[in-house]
Design an enzyme around this catalytic site. Structure first.
Site, PDB file in Angstrom:
ATOM      1  N   ASP A 148       0.797  -1.472   0.214  1.00 10.74           N
ATOM      2  CA  ASP A 148       0.030   0.660  -0.104  1.00 10.74           C
ATOM      3  C   ASP A 148       0.918   0.806   0.281  1.00 10.74           C
ATOM      4  O   ASP A 148       1.783   0.787   0.146  1.00 10.74           O
ATOM      5  CB  ASP A 148      -1.142  -0.034   1.550  1.00 10.74           C
ATOM      6  CG  ASP A 148      -1.593   1.304   1.150  1.00 10.74           C
ATOM      7  OD1 ASP A 148      -2.362   1.636   0.413  1.00 10.74           O
ATOM      8  OD2 ASP A 148      -2.176   1.916   2.300  1.00 10.74           O
ATOM      9  N   TYR A 173      -0.946   8.616  -2.209  1.00 10.11           N
ATOM     10  CA  TYR A 173      -1.141   7.639  -4.082  1.00 10.11           C
ATOM     11  C   TYR A 173      -2.551   8.614  -4.222  1.00 10.11           C
ATOM     12  O   TYR A 173      -2.524   8.487  -5.842  1.00 10.11           O
ATOM     13  CB  TYR A 173      -1.230   6.112  -3.683  1.00 10.11           C
ATOM     14  CG  TYR A 173       0.191   5.483  -3.928  1.00 10.11           C
ATOM     15  CD1 TYR A 173       1.472   6.116  -3.951  1.00 10.11           C
ATOM     16  CD2 TYR A 173       0.142   3.518  -3.766  1.00 10.11           C
ATOM     17  CE1 TYR A 173       2.674   5.745  -3.596  1.00 10.11           C
ATOM     18  CE2 TYR A 173       1.097   3.173  -3.953  1.00 10.11           C
ATOM     19  CZ  TYR A 173       2.169   4.032  -4.115  1.00 10.11           C
ATOM     20  OH  TYR A 173       3.649   3.287  -3.955  1.00 10.11           O
ATOM     21  N   CYS A 180      -4.018  -1.304  -1.652  1.00 14.71           N
ATOM     22  CA  CYS A 180      -4.464  -0.705  -1.827  1.00 14.71           C
ATOM     23  C   CYS A 180      -5.326  -0.120  -2.975  1.00 14.71           C
ATOM     24  O   CYS A 180      -5.857  -0.974  -4.029  1.00 14.71           O
ATOM     25  CB  CYS A 180      -3.145   0.371  -2.252  1.00 14.71           C
ATOM     26  SG  CYS A 180      -3.329   1.679  -3.320  1.00 14.71           S
ATOM     27  N   CYS A 205     -10.976   3.292   0.755  1.00 11.12           N
ATOM     28  CA  CYS A 205      -9.641   3.125   1.323  1.00 11.12           C
ATOM     29  C   CYS A 205      -9.377   2.297   1.720  1.00 11.12           C
ATOM     30  O   CYS A 205      -9.980   2.683   3.462  1.00 11.12           O
ATOM     31  CB  CYS A 205      -9.516   4.119   1.067  1.00 11.12           C
ATOM     32  SG  CYS A 205      -7.697   4.997   1.572  1.00 11.12           S
ATOM     33  N   HIS A 225      -7.250   2.996   4.283  1.00  8.23           N
ATOM     34  CA  HIS A 225      -6.547   3.435   5.348  1.00  8.23           C
ATOM     35  C   HIS A 225      -8.159   3.599   6.529  1.00  8.23           C
ATOM     36  O   HIS A 225      -7.873   3.733   7.396  1.00  8.23           O
ATOM     37  CB  HIS A 225      -6.630   4.730   5.644  1.00  8.23           C
ATOM     38  CG  HIS A 225      -4.692   4.960   5.447  1.00  8.23           C
ATOM     39  ND1 HIS A 225      -4.867   4.206   3.728  1.00  8.23           N
ATOM     40  CD2 HIS A 225      -3.482   5.172   5.279  1.00  8.23           C
ATOM     41  CE1 HIS A 225      -3.477   4.838   3.348  1.00  8.23           C
ATOM     42  NE2 HIS A 225      -2.346   5.074   4.622  1.00  8.23           N
TER      43      HIS A 225
END
Ligand code: DGL
Length: 240
Positions: A7, A39, A70, A168, A170
């Site tokens: 990622d 990104y 990712c 995403c 995260h």
């Protein structure tokens, strides 16, 4: 099995955590490209350069498979990467799309990066879908800063939805908060792990590589990964 996971930063560690839960006895190699984060606002050209460097590196570790942890890489250049490399590569988004298309959810919100929303990958879901692109969140998460107010602003961009896709990798960091607000949340890492059918070998080993290591990073890793790991700083010399 040797499994490569990558990622832009710590987000993919949430995927790694799910992989370890389901397939604990493997050797995991993780690369987080935090020197090049985020990104989510990069061009496809840059994303391809960055991710192929990482895959080349993971292949030097003789991994059996690679997991793109990712959403931005998965939604923008997965098919190109699959054409370049012979090794089995799995993306993080398509299992979620398949899962949602076979589900009874009605109104679905998606929070994701700018490039993921732009790719329109989530438009493949045959439900009432509403998307918000959230460029401010990843830097806040990586820097261990308070994200609640910013997240609330992005939630206001969505109409009333009952389910939110953490589009995403995260974003599982928000899961508890969103559940408290009564949203059902979809964690793409969990869904990928249900779908994968991996071997479970003898022993768990975790090697983490990040392009920039500092105290903040270690604090973040320790919040997510509760097993012993080896950490190394490794810059793959990407030049803009
Ligand atoms: N965690 C990544 C994703 O799922 C990348 C976020 C970023 O670097 O902007 O999209």
């Amino acid at each position: 099995m040797k499994i490569g996971v990558f990622d832009s930063g710590i987000g993919g560690l949430f995927v790694l955590k799910e992989l370890i839960n389901k397939y604990p006895n493997n050797m995991y190699y993780y690369f987080g490209d935090n020197i090049n984060i985020p990104y989510g606002t990069k061009s496809k050209y840059e994303l391809k350069l960055l991710s192929s460097k990482i895959i080349d590196f993971l292949m030097t570790k003789e991994v059996d498979i690679i997991i793109i942890a990712c959403g931005t890489i998965s939604s923008n250049i997965y098919s190109e990467l699959k054409e370049i490399y012979d090794i089995p590569i799995y993306d993080i988004i398509s299992p979620t799309i398949e899962y949602l298309n076979n589900s009874n959810y009605k109104t679905i919100g998606v929070l994701a990066t700018k490039m993921t929303v732009k790719s329109q990958v989530f438009n493949k879901i045959n439900k009432d879908i509403h998307q918000a692109s959230c460029p401010k969140l990843v830097p806040l998460i990586e820097n261990n800063l308070d994200y609640q107010e910013t997240l609330d602003e992005y939630l206001k961009q969505l109409p009333k939805v009952d389910t939110i896709v953490l589009g995403c990798t995260h974003y599982p960091i928000f899961e508890d908060y969103l559940n408290k607000l009564n949203y059902k949340t979809i964690n793409m890492g969990k869904i990928l792990c249900e779908k994968l059918n991996l071997e479970n070998n003898k022993e768990l080993k975790i090697r983490l590589y990040f392009s920039k290591v500092n105290h903040n990073l270690i604090t973040n890793i320790d919040k997510i990964i509760k097993y012993d790991y080896q950490l190394e700083e490794l810059c793959l010399n990407y030049q803009k």
